[in-house]
Design an enzyme around this catalytic site. Sequence first.
Site, mmCIF file in Angstrom:
data_model
loop_
_atom_site.group_PDB
_atom_site.id
_atom_site.type_symbol
_atom_site.label_atom_id
_atom_site.label_comp_id
_atom_site.label_asym_id
_atom_site.label_seq_id
_atom_site.Cartn_x
_atom_site.Cartn_y
_atom_site.Cartn_z
ATOM 1 N N GLU A 289 -6.841 4.484 7.946
ATOM 2 C CA GLU A 289 -6.706 5.925 7.633
ATOM 3 C C GLU A 289 -7.981 6.451 6.974
ATOM 4 O O GLU A 289 -8.370 7.604 7.189
ATOM 5 C CB GLU A 289 -5.463 6.147 6.749
ATOM 6 C CG GLU A 289 -4.184 5.974 7.564
ATOM 7 C CD GLU A 289 -2.972 5.506 6.781
ATOM 8 O OE1 GLU A 289 -2.975 5.595 5.535
ATOM 9 O OE2 GLU A 289 -2.016 5.038 7.428
ATOM 10 N N GLY B 29 2.453 2.114 10.807
ATOM 11 C CA GLY B 29 3.373 3.240 10.619
ATOM 12 C C GLY B 29 4.055 3.685 11.901
ATOM 13 O O GLY B 29 4.666 4.745 11.950
ATOM 14 N N LYS C 275 0.157 4.250 -0.315
ATOM 15 C CA LYS C 275 -0.496 5.444 0.256
ATOM 16 C C LYS C 275 -0.262 6.650 -0.675
ATOM 17 O O LYS C 275 -0.173 6.471 -1.881
ATOM 18 C CB LYS C 275 -0.008 5.696 1.679
ATOM 19 C CG LYS C 275 -0.095 4.445 2.554
ATOM 20 C CD LYS C 275 0.058 4.744 4.014
ATOM 21 C CE LYS C 275 0.128 3.448 4.791
ATOM 22 N NZ LYS C 275 0.048 3.630 6.216
ATOM 23 N N GLU D 210 -5.247 -5.337 10.749
ATOM 24 C CA GLU D 210 -4.252 -4.284 10.947
ATOM 25 C C GLU D 210 -4.537 -3.568 12.266
ATOM 26 O O GLU D 210 -5.362 -2.637 12.304
ATOM 27 C CB GLU D 210 -4.326 -3.268 9.807
ATOM 28 C CG GLU D 210 -4.044 -3.852 8.446
ATOM 29 C CD GLU D 210 -3.448 -2.814 7.504
ATOM 30 O OE1 GLU D 210 -2.352 -3.061 6.997
ATOM 31 O OE2 GLU D 210 -4.054 -1.750 7.303
ATOM 32 N N HIS E 131 -9.423 0.875 5.033
ATOM 33 C CA HIS E 131 -8.131 1.105 5.698
ATOM 34 C C HIS E 131 -8.363 2.029 6.893
ATOM 35 O O HIS E 131 -9.204 2.933 6.840
ATOM 36 C CB HIS E 131 -7.134 1.729 4.724
ATOM 37 C CG HIS E 131 -5.743 1.759 5.278
ATOM 38 N ND1 HIS E 131 -5.330 2.737 6.149
ATOM 39 C CD2 HIS E 131 -4.701 0.916 5.114
ATOM 40 C CE1 HIS E 131 -4.069 2.491 6.492
ATOM 41 N NE2 HIS E 131 -3.657 1.394 5.880
ATOM 42 N N SER F 234 3.542 -2.262 10.403
ATOM 43 C CA SER F 234 5.001 -2.223 10.580
ATOM 44 C C SER F 234 5.689 -3.552 10.251
ATOM 45 O O SER F 234 6.637 -3.943 10.933
ATOM 46 C CB SER F 234 5.348 -1.757 11.995
ATOM 47 O OG SER F 234 4.884 -0.428 12.201
ATOM 48 N N ASN G 211 0.875 -1.178 0.000
ATOM 49 C CA ASN G 211 0.000 0.000 0.000
ATOM 50 C C ASN G 211 0.916 1.233 0.000
ATOM 51 O O ASN G 211 1.478 1.580 1.032
ATOM 52 C CB ASN G 211 -0.884 -0.028 1.253
ATOM 53 C CG ASN G 211 -1.682 1.255 1.420
ATOM 54 O OD1 ASN G 211 -1.809 2.056 0.491
ATOM 55 N ND2 ASN G 211 -2.250 1.450 2.610
HETATM 56 C C1 PEP Z 1 -0.783 0.062 6.182
HETATM 57 O O1 PEP Z 1 -0.898 1.259 6.021
HETATM 58 O O2 PEP Z 1 -1.645 -0.718 5.756
HETATM 59 C C2 PEP Z 1 0.394 -0.426 6.901
HETATM 60 C C3 PEP Z 1 0.394 -1.649 7.336
HETATM 61 O O3 PEP Z 1 1.414 0.488 7.087
HETATM 62 P P1 PEP Z 1 2.854 0.190 7.725
HETATM 63 O O4 PEP Z 1 3.359 -1.109 7.115
HETATM 64 O O5 PEP Z 1 3.701 1.352 7.342
HETATM 65 O O6 PEP Z 1 2.656 0.056 9.192
#
Ligand code: PEP
Length: 250
Positions: free
Chosen positions: A97, A173, A11, A167, A95, A212, A9
């Site tokens: 976000e 992040g 973003k 998630e 997601h 992460s 992703n």
């Molecule tokens: C995400 O935004 O779906 C995600 C898992 O981000 P990150 O790997 O940066 O934590």
Amino acid sequence: MRQPLVAGNWKMNGSAESIERLLDGIKGSLDTVEKAEVVVCPPFVYLSDVRRQLTGSSVALGAQNVSEHPSGAYTGEIAASMLLDFQCRYVIVGHSERRSLFGESDSQVAAKFAAARAAGIRPILCVGEVLEEREQGITEKVVVRQLDAVIEEVGVEALADGVIAYEPVWAIGTGKTASPEQAQEVHAFIRGRIAERSADTAGQVRILYGGSVKAANAEALFAMPDIDGGLIGGASLDAEEFISICRAAV
Ligand code: PEP
């Protein structure tokens, strides 16, 4: 057997130039990835370029969001049929976000899942709790609420046409990854919850972990029996790191 899947992703990151470099790096090492299906989800405006650059490669194209509406006066939105025009095979829905920054509700996310599926695109449904919810011990309650909204909209069997991504929001992040055991516990719970309604669907649906994930922790996470790959944010912007994560999916 569920084929593992690793989706990047991106973003709201990158430029035409940096994306071309990233894709060159991914394509150049793709033959070292044995098992995983690999997906990249660029920002909408790069879908056409990325599709062209992926021609002849096994990397699938995905989008980061989709409208729940088929067409009409929805300025700034993108319909599932439009994503299909660019051969998107996957689209991320719900997601964290989108849920937290853009106010997407469980029912809206469910409608997006339905719209993508109706167009023949596999939705990657994100679910997960925020830190306060984990601390209050209500992780399962939150995940059930998010999942049940989709099941009510499309029926449990339709989940097998998509992918679920667990998630934990506190891990996105932040550099704080759920331990493999913490993640496995929630993944097993999700699969068990689906199995109560359809054992076949529970056996088929891929459940990714996101939050992460890096080359250094991917192998231990992906070794867990109910973790079928990952949804990768930051680390998917580095070709070498992303490919190492893809290689770890077995
Ligand atoms: C995400 O935004 O779906 C995600 C898992 O981000 P990150 O790997 O940066 O934590």
